[in-house]
Design a protein around this motif. Structure first.
Motif, PDB file in Angstrom:
ATOM      1  N   ALA A 228     -10.417   3.570  -3.872  1.00  0.00           N
ATOM      2  CA  ALA A 228     -11.295   3.058  -2.711  1.00  0.00           C
ATOM      3  C   ALA A 228     -10.788   4.544  -2.116  1.00  0.00           C
ATOM      4  O   ALA A 228     -11.692   5.009  -1.113  1.00  0.00           O
ATOM      5  CB  ALA A 228     -10.868   2.019  -1.642  1.00  0.00           C
ATOM      6  N   TYR A 229      -9.664   5.120  -1.439  1.00  0.00           N
ATOM      7  CA  TYR A 229      -9.304   6.353  -0.888  1.00  0.00           C
ATOM      8  C   TYR A 229      -9.424   7.745  -1.334  1.00  0.00           C
ATOM      9  O   TYR A 229      -9.640   8.879  -0.684  1.00  0.00           O
ATOM     10  CB  TYR A 229      -7.975   6.032  -0.235  1.00  0.00           C
TER      11      TYR A 229
ATOM     12  N   GLN B 114     -11.197 -12.283  -2.005  1.00  0.00           N
ATOM     13  CA  GLN B 114     -10.204 -11.887  -0.771  1.00  0.00           C
ATOM     14  C   GLN B 114      -8.407 -11.264  -1.244  1.00  0.00           C
ATOM     15  O   GLN B 114      -8.029 -10.180  -1.046  1.00  0.00           O
ATOM     16  CB  GLN B 114     -10.131 -12.606   0.510  1.00  0.00           C
TER      17      GLN B 114
ATOM     18  N   LYS C  13     -11.291   2.700   6.334  1.00  0.00           N
ATOM     19  CA  LYS C  13     -10.929   1.011   5.231  1.00  0.00           C
ATOM     20  C   LYS C  13      -9.356   0.419   5.986  1.00  0.00           C
ATOM     21  O   LYS C  13      -8.709   0.422   6.223  1.00  0.00           O
ATOM     22  CB  LYS C  13     -10.399   1.883   3.972  1.00  0.00           C
TER      23      LYS C  13
ATOM     24  N   THR D 123      -5.014  -0.499   7.967  1.00  0.00           N
ATOM     25  CA  THR D 123      -5.998   0.404   7.909  1.00  0.00           C
ATOM     26  C   THR D 123      -5.913   1.902   7.687  1.00  0.00           C
ATOM     27  O   THR D 123      -4.763   2.827   8.431  1.00  0.00           O
ATOM     28  CB  THR D 123      -6.657  -0.004   9.399  1.00  0.00           C
TER      29      THR D 123
ATOM     30  N   ASN E 155      -2.592 -11.082   0.032  1.00  0.00           N
ATOM     31  CA  ASN E 155      -2.399  -9.474  -1.385  1.00  0.00           C
ATOM     32  C   ASN E 155      -2.443  -9.330  -2.429  1.00  0.00           C
ATOM     33  O   ASN E 155      -1.098 -10.274  -2.998  1.00  0.00           O
ATOM     34  CB  ASN E 155      -3.733  -8.471  -0.667  1.00  0.00           C
TER      35      ASN E 155
ATOM     36  N   LEU F 260       1.033  -1.133  -0.105  1.00  0.00           N
ATOM     37  CA  LEU F 260       0.345  -0.053   0.071  1.00  0.00           C
ATOM     38  C   LEU F 260       0.932   1.255  -0.497  1.00  0.00           C
ATOM     39  O   LEU F 260      -0.024   2.605  -0.370  1.00  0.00           O
ATOM     40  CB  LEU F 260      -1.104   0.093   1.328  1.00  0.00           C
TER      41      LEU F 260
ATOM     42  N   GLY G  48      -7.636  -2.777   5.092  1.00  0.00           N
ATOM     43  CA  GLY G  48      -7.175  -4.238   3.820  1.00  0.00           C
ATOM     44  C   GLY G  48      -6.306  -3.004   3.095  1.00  0.00           C
ATOM     45  O   GLY G  48      -7.069  -1.672   3.139  1.00  0.00           O
TER      46      GLY G  48
ATOM     47  N   PRO H   4      -9.721  -7.724  -5.331  1.00  0.00           N
ATOM     48  CA  PRO H   4     -10.889  -7.621  -5.599  1.00  0.00           C
ATOM     49  C   PRO H   4     -10.593  -7.304  -6.808  1.00  0.00           C
ATOM     50  O   PRO H   4      -9.544  -6.638  -7.716  1.00  0.00           O
ATOM     51  CB  PRO H   4     -10.475  -6.062  -4.582  1.00  0.00           C
TER      52      PRO H   4
ATOM     53  N   MET I 279      -6.903  -1.891  -0.166  1.00  0.00           N
ATOM     54  CA  MET I 279      -7.386  -1.614  -1.640  1.00  0.00           C
ATOM     55  C   MET I 279      -7.348  -1.019  -2.456  1.00  0.00           C
ATOM     56  O   MET I 279      -6.112  -0.430  -3.017  1.00  0.00           O
ATOM     57  CB  MET I 279      -8.634  -0.824  -1.079  1.00  0.00           C
ATOM     58  N   PRO I 280      -7.827  -0.328  -3.716  1.00  0.00           N
ATOM     59  CA  PRO I 280      -7.371   0.059  -5.288  1.00  0.00           C
ATOM     60  C   PRO I 280      -7.200   1.706  -4.085  1.00  0.00           C
ATOM     61  O   PRO I 280      -8.199   1.976  -3.479  1.00  0.00           O
ATOM     62  CB  PRO I 280      -7.752   0.355  -6.264  1.00  0.00           C
TER      63      PRO I 280
ATOM     64  N   MET J 166      -2.551  -7.163  -6.199  1.00  0.00           N
ATOM     65  CA  MET J 166      -2.779  -5.318  -6.570  1.00  0.00           C
ATOM     66  C   MET J 166      -2.415  -4.607  -7.956  1.00  0.00           C
ATOM     67  O   MET J 166      -0.617  -5.288  -8.316  1.00  0.00           O
ATOM     68  CB  MET J 166      -2.149  -4.586  -4.990  1.00  0.00           C
TER      69      MET J 166
END
Lengths: 105, 282
Positions: free
Chosen positions: A96-97, B223, A88, A75, B82, A36, A90, B226, A92-93, B84
Motif C-alpha cells: 500500500a505504501y 478489518q 493512508k 497514519t 489487526n 507497522l 490504519g 485485509p 496496511m501491507p 499482519m
C-alpha cells in the motif's frame, strides 16, 4: 539507511525540500503502530536516497499531529513538492505504501 | 511473545481449535473478549449439543475454557485490532501489545453485526475502534463512545481521564461508567460527517462530536486482516477450513450458517489440526 524521527521543525524542513517524504505517525501505546514499525524501517532502507522516510511520535508532537488532522493512528502521510499528496490511515501491507512511493518517484 | 498458533476468538470454535493444536503439541494463544461478551454466554440453555444437553451457554464456555487450560492453552482477554503477515508468520495487535504467531485461526464469530451508517466511510476520519490508540488525539474534544462490550465503560472512563468530553451511547447505562459521563439511551446510531465526523445521531438526539469510538467485543475479520476472501458476509474457507491466505484458517460462526455450537466445535477441530499440519510442513 536513514529513518528520521521528526519534530515539527524537522518535518517542516523535510517537506519544504520538495522531495518525496513519507511520515509514519505513531505512539507507543498503539499495537497496530508497533506492528507497522518494521515495515517503515524496511522501506527506509529500500528507498534510501530516493525518499525521506520518517516517524512522528504523536504523544511528543501532539500539536503537529493535530495540525495535520491526524485522527487515528497509525497514519502515514506522503508529501511531495512541499505539499501532501496522499495519506493512508490504519495498518496496511507494505505494498500500500510502495505503490504511492513508486508512483511518485 | 511467540506462539505456533494464535487463535482469535474464545467461543466453541476457537477453543476447539486451540485444544486440537495443543494436542499436536503446538503452543497456542487464544485472544478473545471475556466469556461474558460472547454470544454463547447469552444462551439460557443449549439442548442440541451432543451428549451434554441442558447446559447453559455460560456453563459450556466454562467447560471449554477449563479443558483448553488443562492442556496448556494460554488465554489473553482483549481485542485483537489487526493482524499482519510477516516473514514466517503473523503479528497480531492486542490493544497496545503485539503478539506473534506462525499460524492464525480466526474464530471471531459474527457478533459484530452490520456496520453503522457512516462507519466505513468515516473510518480513520473520526471513527475509531481503539480508545487506547487514538484517545490522545481527541483530548479536549467531544467524542461519543458507542458501548457494545463489557470493556467499553472502562475505555470510556479512560478517554474521559485523558481529557476527552465523552458521551456514552448504549441501549442501557452500564455499571462502571463514570458518573461524570453523560449517557444517551440508543440502540442504533448513525455517524454523520462529510470527510470527517461532525456528529452522531443516537436515540433521536444529534450529538456534535469530532470522534466516535465504536467499542464492540471483536473487530470484524475484514478489518482485522485485509485481503481475506468472503462469501457474502462469511469468510471463504475450503474443507480444510483454510482461508485464501496461507497460514490463515477459520472456524465457527464467521464461516457461515448454521450458527451452532456443534458446528463450531467440529470446524474448530479441523482448523486446529490443519493449522498444526501446516506448521509441520513449513
Amino acid at each position: 539507511m536513514a529513518l528520521y524521527h521528526f519534530n515539527a521543525d524537522g518535518l517542516r524542513k523535510a517537506v519544504a525540500s520538495g522531495n518525496l517524504v513519507m511520515v509514519d505517525f505513531w505512539a507507543s501505546w498503539c499495537g497496530p503502530c508497533r506492528m507497522l514499525a518494521p515495515t517503515i524501517e524496511k522501506l527506509a532502507g529500500q528507498y534510501d536516497g530516493k525518499v525521506i522516510v520518517g516517524k512522528v511520535n504523536t504523544d511528543e508532537e501532539s500539536a503537529l499531529a493535530g495540525s495535520l488532522g491526524i485522527m487515528s493512528i497509525p497514519t502515514v502521510i506522503f508529501f511531495k513538492d512541499g505539499r501532501e499528496i496522499d495519506r493512508k490511515v490504519g495498518l496496511m501491507p507494505a505494498q500500500a505504501y510502495t505503490a504511492v512511493l513508486d508512483a511518485n518517484l | 511473545m511467540n506462539y505456533d498458533v494464535i487463535v482469535i476468538g474464545g467461543g466453541p470454535a476457537g477453543l476447539s481449535a486451540a485444544v486440537q493444536a495443543r494436542v499436536r503439541n503446538k503452543s497456542v494463544l487464544v485472544v478473545s473478549a471475556p466469556a461474558a461478551d460472547l454470544p454463547l454466554a447469552r444462551a439460557q440453555r443449549v439442548d442440541n449439543y451432543l451428549g451434554l444437553p441442558g447446559l447453559s451457554g455460560t456453563e459450556l464456555l466454562a467447560r471449554f475454557d477449563a479443558h483448553a487450560r488443562e492442556l496448556g492453552v494460554e488465554r489473553r482477554y482483549g481485542k485483537a485490532l489487526n493482524a499482519m503477515p510477516t516473514e514466517g508468520g503473523f503479528f497480531v495487535a492486542v490493544e497496545s501489545d503485539v503478539v506473534e504467531g506462525r499460524a492464525l485461526i480466526l474464530a471471531c464469530g459474527v457478533g459484530q453485526g452490520t456496520p453503522y451508517p457512516g462507519e466505513l466511510e468515516l473510518l480513520g476520519a473520526g471513527v475509531s475502534y481503539c480508545a487506547t490508540c487514538d484517545g490522545m488525539l481527541y483530548r479536549g474534544k467531544n467524542v461519543v463512545v458507542v458501548g457494545r462490550s463489557s470493556h467499553a465503560p472502562e475505555e470510556a472512563n479512560y478517554l474521559q481521564g485523558l481529557g476527552c468530553h465523552v458521551t456514552y451511547a448504549a441501549p442501557r447505562r452500564p455499571e462502571g461508567l463514570s458518573p461524570e459521563i453523560p449517557f444517551v439511551k440508543a440502540g442504533e446510531v448513525a455517524i454523520l460527517g462529510d470527510g470527517a465526523v461532525t456528529a452522531v445521531q443516537a436515540g433521536g438526539q444529534l450529538l456534535p462530536c469530532e470522534g466516535v469510538f465504536l467499542l464492540r467485543s471483536a473487530v470484524s475479520p475484514g478489518q482485522l486482516l485485509p485481503g481475506l476472501a468472503f462469501d457474502g458476509p462469511y469468510l471463504q474457507v475450503n474443507r480444510d477450513m483454510a482461508t485464501n491466505l496461507p497460514g490463515v484458517f477459520a472456524a465457527g460462526d464467521c464461516t457461515g450458517l448454521p450458527l451452532q455450537v456443534s458446528k463450531a466445535v467440529g470446524e474448530g477441530l479441523v482448523a486446529g489440526l490443519r493449522a498444526a499440519e501446516y506448521l509441520d510442513r513449513a
